[in-house]
Enzyme design. Sequence first.
Site, short mmCIF file in Angstrom:
data_model
loop_
_atom_site.label_atom_id
_atom_site.label_comp_id
_atom_site.label_asym_id
_atom_site.label_seq_id
_atom_site.Cartn_x
_atom_site.Cartn_y
_atom_site.Cartn_z
CE1 TYR A 139 -30.45 92.31 18.84
CE2 TYR A 139 -31.10 92.56 21.13
CZ TYR A 139 -31.40 92.63 19.79
OH TYR A 139 -32.64 93.02 19.39
CD GLU A 185 -28.37 95.15 15.85
OE1 GLU A 185 -27.75 96.20 15.68
OE2 GLU A 185 -29.54 95.09 16.24
CG ASP A 230 -36.77 79.98 -3.19
OD1 ASP A 230 -36.36 79.04 -2.48
OD2 ASP A 230 -37.69 80.75 -2.84
CB THR A 285 -36.15 77.54 3.95
OG1 THR A 285 -36.70 76.53 3.12
CG2 THR A 285 -36.81 78.87 3.63
CE LYS A 336 -40.29 75.41 2.53
NZ LYS A 336 -39.55 76.67 2.67
NE ARG A 359 -40.75 77.89 10.53
CZ ARG A 359 -41.63 77.41 9.66
NH1 ARG A 359 -42.09 76.18 9.78
NH2 ARG A 359 -42.08 78.15 8.68
#
Length: 407
Positions: free
Chosen positions: A46, A48, A196, A222, A225, A231
């Site tokens: 973790y 954060e 985008d 992203t 692609k 991903r």
Amino acid sequence: MRDRDVYKIISEESKRQANTLNLIASENYVSSDVLEALGSVFTNKYAEGYPRARYYAGGKNVDDIEELAKSRAMKLFRLSKAKWSVNVQPYSGSPANLAVLSALIPIGEKIMGMSLDAGGHLTHGHKASITGKLWEQTRYGVDRISEEIDYGELLNRALIERPKCIIAGGSAYSRIIDFSRMRTIADEINALLFIDMSHFAGLVAGGFYPSPFKYADVVMTTTHKTLRGPRAGVIFSRKEFSAAIDRSVFPGIQGGPHINQIAAIAVALKEAAAPSFKSYAKHVVENAKILANELDALGWKIISGGTDTHLFLVDTMSRGISGKTASDLLEGVGVVVNKNMIPFDERNPGDPSGIRIGTPAITTRGMKEKEMKIIAGIIDKTLVKKSRRPEIESQVKELCGKFTMKN
Ligand code: DSN
């Protein structure tokens, strides 16, 4: 793997990927290094917060990997640290787009995005997406004849509607977007220009699509692609917007970043900076152009008459075959495509009028001109000529056997 049930399903998926021709424009095959980073012990951690300012102890390595990913992202797109910042924590494209909009556009304001049938994306304000519920979308589209973005109409609509943000980019638009023109329109109405580049980021990295950074206030991509990574999502923003975007990603929308995913982004970004990636990007575009031309020569209507990128749309309904039927028929012989809306589509997204075809994955397998011609023939024979299915299946098998998935 000790869990035989999961192992079996993963093995089946490996076989499916190896034995089919993947023409889904948004998919690709990652390297074994990317897979290794995704499956690394970073999944246990973790973290954060942001590098050197975490809410969890034990974060030294996490900080190192996130900083490495950020510096590779900046370097890949040749961005100056004085002007740009990057956030590599978005889990994927949809939360990234939500983070950008919620950071910079007051709820209830207007945003302008490309309509879905023209090739836009749900998260650019479509009513089915949270972005269409929190903001009011005004749409732009393509010209009926050229099927390319109608910039004149976009300007007129922008002047009337005065959206606070114009979003460029989408999921199924095959032509080069005129970023300069969109910047001029955004400036006319004092709107933010948000680009985008998820679909074409790998082409920008490889030098086969214009870079949007000169024109945009914010660029999102992203990484899975054309960029051929895990991903995930990445947001680049001009300095004046970056603090708000960072707060919007965490704690605004997300919790702990997926550090294994960030490690995999770092790996992919280094791969995309290698000279071999330039050649990959070049072939992705060449392959798409050849495949589109071949299908056109076989009598298929290609939206906008061709492509400048890694993808194009085929109007299958013009030959009496719906997008869903076409996609099902092709899947039956081992060719995987998307059913897709086409401009001014009167059908619905579940069974639209066309299919979307993309070349990133088959290019990763090493296919070139000769194979594009064979694939065009396979598509044509499957959809229209109703040739004997075993013949077509063996052609697919032969291509998959010859061009194995390299990782
Ligand atoms: N769903 C992706 C695509 O297929 O284009 C975009 O998010």
